[in-house]
Write an enzyme that holds these catalytic residues in place. Structure first.
Site, PDB file in Angstrom:
ATOM      1  N   LYS A 178      39.946  52.969  36.631  1.00 17.55           N
ATOM      2  CA  LYS A 178      40.648  53.947  37.481  1.00 17.55           C
ATOM      3  C   LYS A 178      41.927  54.479  36.806  1.00 17.55           C
ATOM      4  O   LYS A 178      42.203  55.676  36.843  1.00 17.55           O
ATOM      5  CB  LYS A 178      41.008  53.279  38.816  1.00 17.55           C
ATOM      6  N   CYS A 216      41.535  30.610  27.929  1.00 19.69           N
ATOM      7  CA  CYS A 216      41.331  29.594  28.960  1.00 19.69           C
ATOM      8  C   CYS A 216      39.965  28.919  28.808  1.00 19.69           C
ATOM      9  O   CYS A 216      39.749  28.201  27.843  1.00 19.69           O
ATOM     10  CB  CYS A 216      41.559  30.199  30.345  1.00 19.69           C
ATOM     11  N   TYR A 217      39.009  29.166  29.712  1.00 24.39           N
ATOM     12  CA  TYR A 217      37.683  28.550  29.539  1.00 24.39           C
ATOM     13  C   TYR A 217      37.104  28.934  28.171  1.00 24.39           C
ATOM     14  O   TYR A 217      36.488  28.122  27.488  1.00 24.39           O
ATOM     15  CB  TYR A 217      36.729  29.003  30.663  1.00 24.39           C
ATOM     16  N   GLU A 251      46.756  38.041  29.288  1.00 22.10           N
ATOM     17  CA  GLU A 251      46.553  39.336  29.952  1.00 22.10           C
ATOM     18  C   GLU A 251      47.438  39.551  31.167  1.00 22.10           C
ATOM     19  O   GLU A 251      47.568  40.675  31.639  1.00 22.10           O
ATOM     20  CB  GLU A 251      45.070  39.482  30.345  1.00 22.10           C
ATOM     21  N   HIS A 265      46.989  32.610  29.816  1.00 21.36           N
ATOM     22  CA  HIS A 265      46.412  33.942  30.082  1.00 21.36           C
ATOM     23  C   HIS A 265      47.319  35.034  29.506  1.00 21.36           C
ATOM     24  O   HIS A 265      48.270  35.458  30.166  1.00 21.36           O
ATOM     25  CB  HIS A 265      46.228  34.138  31.587  1.00 21.36           C
ATOM     26  N   ASP A 301      38.446  61.044  41.340  1.00 23.20           N
ATOM     27  CA  ASP A 301      37.278  60.906  40.469  1.00 23.20           C
ATOM     28  C   ASP A 301      36.489  62.210  40.343  1.00 23.20           C
ATOM     29  O   ASP A 301      36.188  62.644  39.228  1.00 23.20           O
ATOM     30  CB  ASP A 301      36.354  59.775  40.964  1.00 23.20           C
ATOM     31  N   GLY A 314      37.098  31.259  33.054  1.00 26.90           N
ATOM     32  CA  GLY A 314      36.028  31.078  34.026  1.00 26.90           C
ATOM     33  C   GLY A 314      36.256  29.796  34.792  1.00 26.90           C
ATOM     34  O   GLY A 314      37.075  28.974  34.385  1.00 26.90           O
TER      35      GLY A 314
END
Ligand code: XMP
Length: 511
Positions: A367, A82-83, A171, A169, A227, A55
């Site tokens: 998605k 991180c944060y 990710e 990070h 979708d 964040g």
């Protein structure tokens, strides 16, 4: 939900949805929730682990977001990124300071102690940093587990307490071992079983939908987009002919789209799919209209009228399908409230259909998961990998008035562009690519004759969420083939240009 769940608490970092997607890619379901969730709510949610995201704040600002301190006493494993890492250190009695220099980009970190997170990872590897604050002292009972030359506490934690902080990070793809580290947290620390798979999801959802719908009636507006196609197929698998789908053929679709929708869903899957033929109606309403917003409004309003007419023929239904997906749910702010996309071409339907409840079978899915679900349900790649197409379709890719001739020219040019991009194997790398017919005519020479015909523009962009986009660097030889084929094969086009504008300042669509 019967599967295990991880809670990702959102502190407003730019990679938060990515963290959630990574966890799910590792076959563990997770929800992204606001960071101020009370400990009792967390307990009721019963996650096998909690992840605090990054964040923009500094933990030593009194107003910066915190978690409920009771959360650390629940005995649920925690990973702070991180944060989130700094917050754990700060709240449990360690220290966080402004670093002498910010660290952005690639850094090599080295583990100094073995722990559950480091299992099977190399001692040193490249990670992705983006921070100004860092942990300078770990709380009592915790150990420093890894560092970089400029970040002494890159990873800290305790196997006993099952609480860890990671400054980088994991990710993002640039963190070489990030995925392995997340996997260790999920499987070694949290005891994940990997039960979040599309196969399980189909079985679970089919059961739930059957239970909910029973022998009642469901109505779905099928746009041909991913979708609505996947939502309808899932519901059809559960309730068969109690589902009716309506496909409005407004005559503005890309080449072969209506035929493909009918072939896949009605003929192939045996769905109860009604095609409303409204081509003449739409072309008539659009005659003489050149202003983009007016075109959009006419199409939106007519679409609803046609759908309403078809829905009335079917009579009262119990459920109306809405193709809401997980990012829409997150963006609604609270994580759980219903959202009906206003820009979406079926957004206005609830007010005109006689139904009791909305059913949203995709609201838990990102998605890429919707696409995987489509494949699991046996849908062809042409449907599953279809690019996003705006509700007004080709009408906003025809500059100025929509005429039959412009539609025909655009359809053929667009088809050639798509075919060549696919042949070059680029279709999954480009977010959207399409042709536009401009309102501009230029002089050309074809077969010794002077021509005065339309300019076709090619648009191709890379993007993550369509909010921003960059023009795609399509190889010149591919563009050359497209240009040559369009000018040779398509009547009324004698010049091709390539759009090299990003968004902003342009938008993806031309109108
Ligand atoms: P723009 O042109 O605003 O487009 O950069 C962003 C994304 O949204 C799609 N788009 C629409 N989708 N109804 C839709 O369902 C619409 O009216 C509409 N207009 C634009 C566009 O194709 C791109 O993916």
């Amino acid at each position: 939900m019967r599967h295990q769940k991880v809670l990702v608490l959102d502190f407003g970092g730019q990679y938060n949805q990515l963290i959630a997607r990574r966890v799910r890619d590792l076959n563990v379901y997770c929800d992204l929730m606001p960071c101020d969730m009370a400990a009792e709510e967390v307990e009721a949610y019963a996650p096998i682990g909690i992840i605090f995201t990054g964040g923009p704040n500094s933990v030593y600002d009194a107003a910066s977001p915190r978690v409920d301190p009771a959360l650390f006493k629940l005995g649920i494993p925690v990973l702070g990124i991180c944060y989130g890492c700094q917050l754990i250190a700060h709240m449990l009695g360690g220290a966080v300071e402004h670093a002498a220099a910010s660290e952005y980009g690639r850094r090599t970190f080295t583990f100094s102690a073995d722990c559950e997170l480091s299992f099977g990872l190399p001692k040193s590897s490249v990670c992705w940093m983006s921070h100004t604050d860092h942990v300078t002292r770990v709380p009592e009972g915790f150990s420093v587990l890894a560092s970089t030359p400029s970040c002494p506490v890159t990873v800290f934690g305790s196997d006993e307490k099952k609480i860890y902080g990671v400054q980088f990070h994991p990710e993002v793809v640039h963190s070489e071992c990030g995925n392995a580290l997340l996997k260790n947290f999920l499987y070694r620390v949290c005891g994940a079983k990997g039960d979040w798979t599309m196969k399980n999801y189909v079985a679970e959802q089919v059961g739930r939908i059957r239970e909910k719908v029973g022998d009642k009636k469901v109505l779905c507006a099928m746009s041909g987009g991913v979708d609505s196609a996947v939502a309808a197929t899932l519901i059809h698998r559960a309730v068969g002919n109690n589902l009716t789908c309506v496909f409005v053929d407004h005559g503005l679709h890309r080449k072969n789209e209506p035929e493909e929708v009918m072939a896949v869903f009605r003929d192939g899957l045996g769905m109860n799919l009604v095609k409303a033929d409204a081509q003449e109606l739409f072309l008539g309403k659009l005659a003489g209209v050149a202003e983009p917003e007016q075109k959009r409004k006419i199409i939106g309003a007519e679409f609803i009228k046609v759908f309403e007419r078809e829905a009335k023929k079917i009579g009262a239904v119990d459920f109306l399908v809405q193709g809401t997906i997980y990012p829409d749910v997150i963006e609604s702010g609270k994580g759980k409230s219903a959202v009906i996309k206003s820009h979406h071409n079926v957004g206005g339907l609830p007010s005109v259909v006689d139904f009791k409840e909305i059913i949203e079978p995709l609201r838990d899915l990102f998605k890429d998961e919707v696409r995987r679900l489509g494949t699991e349900l046996g849908l062809p790649d042409a449907i599953v990998w279809r690019q996003p197409c705006p509700g007004p379709a080709l009408a906003i890719r025809i500059m100025g008035e929509v005429t039959r001739q412009k539609l025909e020219t655009l359809r053929e040019a667009d088809w050639i562009f798509r075919e060549e991009v696919a042949k070059a194997g680029l279709e999954k790398q480009i977010w959207q690519y399409f042709a536009v017919i401009t309102d501009c005519k230029t002089v050309g020479v074809q077969g010794d004759f002077r021509t005065y015909e339309n300019v076709i523009a090619l648009r191709a962009v890379t993007s993550v969420d369509a909010m921003t986009a960059d023009w795609a660097r399509i190889p010149f030889d591919v563009l050359e083939r497209v240009s040559s084929r369009i000018t040779n094969e398509v009547p009324h086009a004698n010049r091709i240009v390539y759009d090299i504008t990003s968004k902003p300042p342009a938008t993806i669509e031309w109108e």
